[in-house]
Design a protein around this motif. Structure first.
Motif, PDB file in Angstrom:
ATOM      1  N   VAL A 114       0.836  -1.207   0.000  1.00  0.00           N
ATOM      2  CA  VAL A 114       0.000   0.000   0.000  1.00  0.00           C
ATOM      3  C   VAL A 114       0.869   1.255   0.000  1.00  0.00           C
ATOM      4  CG1 VAL A 114      -1.653   1.331   1.379  1.00  0.00           C
ATOM      5  CG2 VAL A 114      -1.986  -1.126   1.075  1.00  0.00           C
ATOM      6  N   LEU A 115       1.918   1.250   0.826  1.00  0.00           N
ATOM      7  CA  LEU A 115       2.801   2.429   0.891  1.00  0.00           C
ATOM      8  C   LEU A 115       3.465   2.676  -0.462  1.00  0.00           C
ATOM      9  CD1 LEU A 115       4.561   1.935   4.361  1.00  0.00           C
ATOM     10  CD2 LEU A 115       2.782   3.582   3.795  1.00  0.00           C
ATOM     11  N   SER A 116       3.893   1.593  -1.083  1.00  0.00           N
ATOM     12  CA  SER A 116       4.537   1.720  -2.391  1.00  0.00           C
ATOM     13  C   SER A 116       3.545   2.286  -3.414  1.00  0.00           C
ATOM     14  CB  SER A 116       5.052   0.347  -2.804  1.00  0.00           C
ATOM     15  OG  SER A 116       5.472   0.368  -4.109  1.00  0.00           O
ATOM     16  N   TYR A 117       2.332   1.785  -3.387  1.00  0.00           N
ATOM     17  CA  TYR A 117       1.291   2.251  -4.321  1.00  0.00           C
ATOM     18  C   TYR A 117       0.937   3.716  -4.050  1.00  0.00           C
ATOM     19  CZ  TYR A 117      -2.738   1.464  -7.426  1.00  0.00           C
ATOM     20  OH  TYR A 117      -3.627   1.491  -8.471  1.00  0.00           O
ATOM     21  N   ALA A 118       1.013   4.094  -2.755  1.00  0.00           N
ATOM     22  CA  ALA A 118       0.663   5.476  -2.381  1.00  0.00           C
ATOM     23  C   ALA A 118       1.772   6.472  -2.718  1.00  0.00           C
ATOM     24  CB  ALA A 118       0.354   5.540  -0.881  1.00  0.00           C
ATOM     25  N   GLY A 119       2.955   5.955  -3.081  1.00  0.00           N
ATOM     26  CA  GLY A 119       4.030   6.858  -3.518  1.00  0.00           C
ATOM     27  C   GLY A 119       5.175   6.999  -2.546  1.00  0.00           C
ATOM     28  N   TYR A 120       5.143   6.257  -1.457  1.00  0.00           N
ATOM     29  CA  TYR A 120       6.283   6.304  -0.521  1.00  0.00           C
ATOM     30  C   TYR A 120       7.505   5.658  -1.189  1.00  0.00           C
ATOM     31  CZ  TYR A 120       3.353   7.670   3.454  1.00  0.00           C
ATOM     32  OH  TYR A 120       2.527   8.349   4.299  1.00  0.00           O
ATOM     33  N   LYS A 121       8.660   6.216  -0.912  1.00  0.00           N
ATOM     34  CA  LYS A 121       9.896   5.661  -1.486  1.00  0.00           C
ATOM     35  C   LYS A 121      10.475   4.646  -0.504  1.00  0.00           C
ATOM     36  CE  LYS A 121      10.738   9.901  -4.023  1.00  0.00           C
ATOM     37  NZ  LYS A 121       9.504  10.561  -3.543  1.00  0.00           N
ATOM     38  N   LEU A 122      10.192   3.387  -0.748  1.00  0.00           N
ATOM     39  CA  LEU A 122      10.644   2.336   0.168  1.00  0.00           C
ATOM     40  C   LEU A 122      12.051   1.880  -0.221  1.00  0.00           C
ATOM     41  CD1 LEU A 122       7.410   0.155   0.452  1.00  0.00           C
ATOM     42  CD2 LEU A 122       8.119   2.045   1.885  1.00  0.00           C
ATOM     43  N   PRO A 123      12.839   1.457   0.764  1.00  0.00           N
ATOM     44  CA  PRO A 123      14.183   0.961   0.442  1.00  0.00           C
ATOM     45  C   PRO A 123      14.106  -0.378  -0.295  1.00  0.00           C
ATOM     46  CG  PRO A 123      13.701   0.657   2.765  1.00  0.00           C
ATOM     47  CD  PRO A 123      12.563   1.424   2.200  1.00  0.00           C
ATOM     48  N   GLU A 124      15.213  -0.765  -0.913  1.00  0.00           N
ATOM     49  CA  GLU A 124      15.217  -2.037  -1.651  1.00  0.00           C
ATOM     50  C   GLU A 124      15.114  -3.233  -0.722  1.00  0.00           C
ATOM     51  OE1 GLU A 124      18.320  -2.636  -4.451  1.00  0.00           O
ATOM     52  OE2 GLU A 124      17.872  -0.765  -5.500  1.00  0.00           O
ATOM     53  N   ASN A 125      15.877  -3.172   0.366  1.00  0.00           N
ATOM     54  CA  ASN A 125      15.839  -4.277   1.329  1.00  0.00           C
ATOM     55  C   ASN A 125      14.827  -3.963   2.426  1.00  0.00           C
ATOM     56  OD1 ASN A 125      17.847  -5.726  -0.005  1.00  0.00           O
ATOM     57  ND2 ASN A 125      19.437  -4.495   0.987  1.00  0.00           N
ATOM     58  N   LEU A 126      13.684  -4.607   2.334  1.00  0.00           N
ATOM     59  CA  LEU A 126      12.639  -4.347   3.323  1.00  0.00           C
ATOM     60  C   LEU A 126      12.838  -5.273   4.517  1.00  0.00           C
ATOM     61  CD1 LEU A 126       9.711  -4.131   0.782  1.00  0.00           C
ATOM     62  CD2 LEU A 126      10.649  -2.230   2.096  1.00  0.00           C
ATOM     63  N   SER A 127      12.541  -4.758   5.698  1.00  0.00           N
ATOM     64  CA  SER A 127      12.733  -5.577   6.899  1.00  0.00           C
ATOM     65  C   SER A 127      11.501  -6.450   7.144  1.00  0.00           C
ATOM     66  CB  SER A 127      13.016  -4.693   8.112  1.00  0.00           C
ATOM     67  OG  SER A 127      11.903  -3.903   8.382  1.00  0.00           O
ATOM     68  N   TYR A 128      11.710  -7.542   7.859  1.00  0.00           N
ATOM     69  CA  TYR A 128      10.634  -8.498   8.123  1.00  0.00           C
ATOM     70  C   TYR A 128       9.722  -7.992   9.229  1.00  0.00           C
ATOM     71  CZ  TYR A 128       8.437 -13.049   8.854  1.00  0.00           C
ATOM     72  OH  TYR A 128       7.526 -14.071   8.968  1.00  0.00           O
ATOM     73  N   PHE A 129      10.277  -7.184  10.135  1.00  0.00           N
ATOM     74  CA  PHE A 129       9.485  -6.574  11.206  1.00  0.00           C
ATOM     75  C   PHE A 129       9.309  -5.086  10.908  1.00  0.00           C
ATOM     76  CE2 PHE A 129      11.307 -10.234  13.441  1.00  0.00           C
ATOM     77  CZ  PHE A 129      10.167 -10.741  14.043  1.00  0.00           C
ATOM     78  N   PRO A 130       8.235  -4.481  11.407  1.00  0.00           N
ATOM     79  CA  PRO A 130       8.060  -3.038  11.182  1.00  0.00           C
ATOM     80  C   PRO A 130       9.214  -2.246  11.803  1.00  0.00           C
ATOM     81  CG  PRO A 130       6.060  -4.021  12.096  1.00  0.00           C
ATOM     82  CD  PRO A 130       7.118  -5.064  12.161  1.00  0.00           C
ATOM     83  N   ASP A 131       9.737  -1.316  11.029  1.00  0.00           N
ATOM     84  CA  ASP A 131      10.871  -0.525  11.494  1.00  0.00           C
ATOM     85  C   ASP A 131      10.597   0.946  11.191  1.00  0.00           C
ATOM     86  OD1 ASP A 131      13.251   0.644  12.092  1.00  0.00           O
ATOM     87  OD2 ASP A 131      14.491  -0.876  11.127  1.00  0.00           O
ATOM     88  N   ARG A 132      10.737   1.766  12.207  1.00  0.00           N
ATOM     89  CA  ARG A 132      10.422   3.192  12.079  1.00  0.00           C
ATOM     90  C   ARG A 132      11.317   3.916  11.070  1.00  0.00           C
ATOM     91  NH1 ARG A 132      10.201   7.722  16.079  1.00  0.00           N
ATOM     92  NH2 ARG A 132      12.106   6.945  16.988  1.00  0.00           N
ATOM     93  N   LYS A 133      12.436   3.273  10.717  1.00  0.00           N
ATOM     94  CA  LYS A 133      13.343   3.930   9.751  1.00  0.00           C
ATOM     95  C   LYS A 133      12.776   3.861   8.336  1.00  0.00           C
ATOM     96  CE  LYS A 133      17.296   2.649  12.511  1.00  0.00           C
ATOM     97  NZ  LYS A 133      18.119   1.455  12.737  1.00  0.00           N
ATOM     98  N   THR A 134      11.831   2.970   8.094  1.00  0.00           N
ATOM     99  CA  THR A 134      11.216   2.865   6.762  1.00  0.00           C
ATOM    100  C   THR A 134      10.175   3.967   6.605  1.00  0.00           C
ATOM    101  OG1 THR A 134      11.440   0.481   7.002  1.00  0.00           O
ATOM    102  CG2 THR A 134      10.063   1.248   5.201  1.00  0.00           C
ATOM    103  N   PRO A 135      10.211   4.724   5.506  1.00  0.00           N
ATOM    104  CA  PRO A 135       9.216   5.797   5.324  1.00  0.00           C
ATOM    105  C   PRO A 135       7.791   5.247   5.361  1.00  0.00           C
ATOM    106  CG  PRO A 135      10.941   5.944   3.664  1.00  0.00           C
ATOM    107  CD  PRO A 135      11.173   4.665   4.393  1.00  0.00           C
TER     108      PRO A 135
END
Lengths: 119, 250
Positions: free
Chosen positions: B77-98
């Motif tokens: 959803v974040l990717s579709y909404a236009g957030y710029k996500l990093p290439e390596n996504l973490s398995y747990f939620p991490d506040r450093k991810t936009p």
């Protein structure tokens, strides 16, 4: 004399200086800090719950820029998923003083702050 | 199911494959609830205020994913909404991810963090709302009920918990929450975009009490051959299955 009367007034005074200070009181069955509650009811959360829940709730409060101070929790380590959040747990220790307590409140990140207990 | 919901399903399944593990059944049960929040509009305005170009916008609403197994759905959803996500996504939620508000590594703690955020909103008298997606099994833990009690005691009307109830069983959720002083909104079809958006709208307008949106979802919803089948809950779909899913969704 109630050992926590002094603490109540100290924190009420500090709340003037630290506008972001929010107290989370885990004491059961009644709140420890009646003076603080009467002065700053909106900056006080009475939460007689399990310590882990209180710490994560404090994390939520801290994530919006507040400085939560947890009182009455029986923990020595702040075990939260994000240790960069500014959460402080109050513990009592005879060897420290008020100045070092204030200094510890300014420190970045989660931690335990010490305050002498009134005899 | 609208086109966006279909596209998000495919994206979420691709993310699960790239992570190498995941709970596809639970991801697909929650994805419509997250999609409704981020893309729901009422009278030309977003239900959920956010700015993908400014993830730290100070007036944004807050979304806490307590059900962290559904993280690939949120990434999609974040990717579709236009957030710029990093290439390596973490398995747990991490506040450093936009776009991710809370770092979590345990079940049921997201609800506690959401409570804290709602309290902070109340303290600062901010015009923000806190939405938290929780799983039904999280309410098997006592700590979740302590949060329910404190939220009602503090009258946190900016807090809305969305309960993704994808297993059969306890039908007394509504009575329990109402006994604590919550407002409960039950969705008849938890995968219908319009109904989800209308529930969020009603939750935003609730005063003096927190809101629970009770969504009876289906595991692996939208994939007919896997729907409500426990053997598909935690699997990575094979290439052949993915081809079949693409035929269904595209």
């Amino acid at each position: 004399m109630n050992a926590f009367v002094n603490l109540d007034f100290i924190l009420s005074k500090l709340a003037l200086k630290f506008k972001q200070l929010v107290l989370i009181d885990t004491n059961f069955p009644s709140p420890l800090l009646p003076n603080f509650v009467s002065l700053y009811p909106h900056r006080y959360l009475f939460m007689p719950c399990h310590d882990a829940i209180v710490l994560e709730t404090a994390a939520g409060i801290a994530s919006l820029g507040n400085l939560p101070l947890v009182i009455g929790a029986n923990v020595d380590i702040v075990d939260i998923a994000d240790p960069t959040l500014n959460i402080k747990i109050l513990q009592h220790d005879k060897s420290c003083d008020l100045a070092s307590f204030e200094k510890a409140l300014y420190c970045f990140g989660a931690g335990v702050v010490l305050l002498p207990k009134e005899e | 199911m609208n086109e966006r919901q279909k596209a998000l399903r495919l994206k979420a399944l691709e993310i699960i494959r790239s992570l190498g593990k995941g709970h596809s059944g639970r991801v697909l049960s929650a994805i419509d609830l997250i999609e409704g929040l981020y893309f729901g509009r009422e009278n030309g305005r977003n239900i959920f205020y956010y700015d993908a170009d400014k993830p730290q916008w100070t007036e944004r609403d807050l979304f806490v994913l307590s059900k962290w197994e559904a993280l690939p759905a949120l990434y999609a959803v974040l990717s579709y909404a236009g957030y710029k996500l990093p290439e390596n996504l973490s398995y747990f939620p991490d506040r450093k991810t936009p776009g991710i508000e809370v770092t979590l590594n345990k079940s049921a703690y997201g609800i506690c963090v959401a409570l804290g955020m709602a309290k902070a909103v109340q303290i600062g008298r901010l015009n923000r709302h806190v939405f938290c997606l929780a799983a039904d099994y999280e309410f098997d833990f006592g700590k979740a009920w302590e949060v329910v009690q404190v939220a009602a005691q503090e009258k946190l009307d900016r807090l809305c918990i969305i309960l993704d109830a994808n297993r059969f069983g306890d039908a007394r959720i509504q009575e329990k929450f109402e006994a604590f002083g919550w407002r409960v909104i039950k969705l008849r079809d938890a995968h219908d975009h319009d109904e989800i958006v209308y529930a969020y709208m009603r939750a935003r307008l609730t005063l003096r009490k927190p809101t629970l949106i009770w969504a009876s979802t289906k595991k692996s919803a939208g994939i007919p051959f896997a729907e409500r089948k426990p053997e598909y809950d935690d699997v990575l779909f094979s290439d052949t299955e993915m081809e079949e899913i693409k035929k269904i969704l595209i």
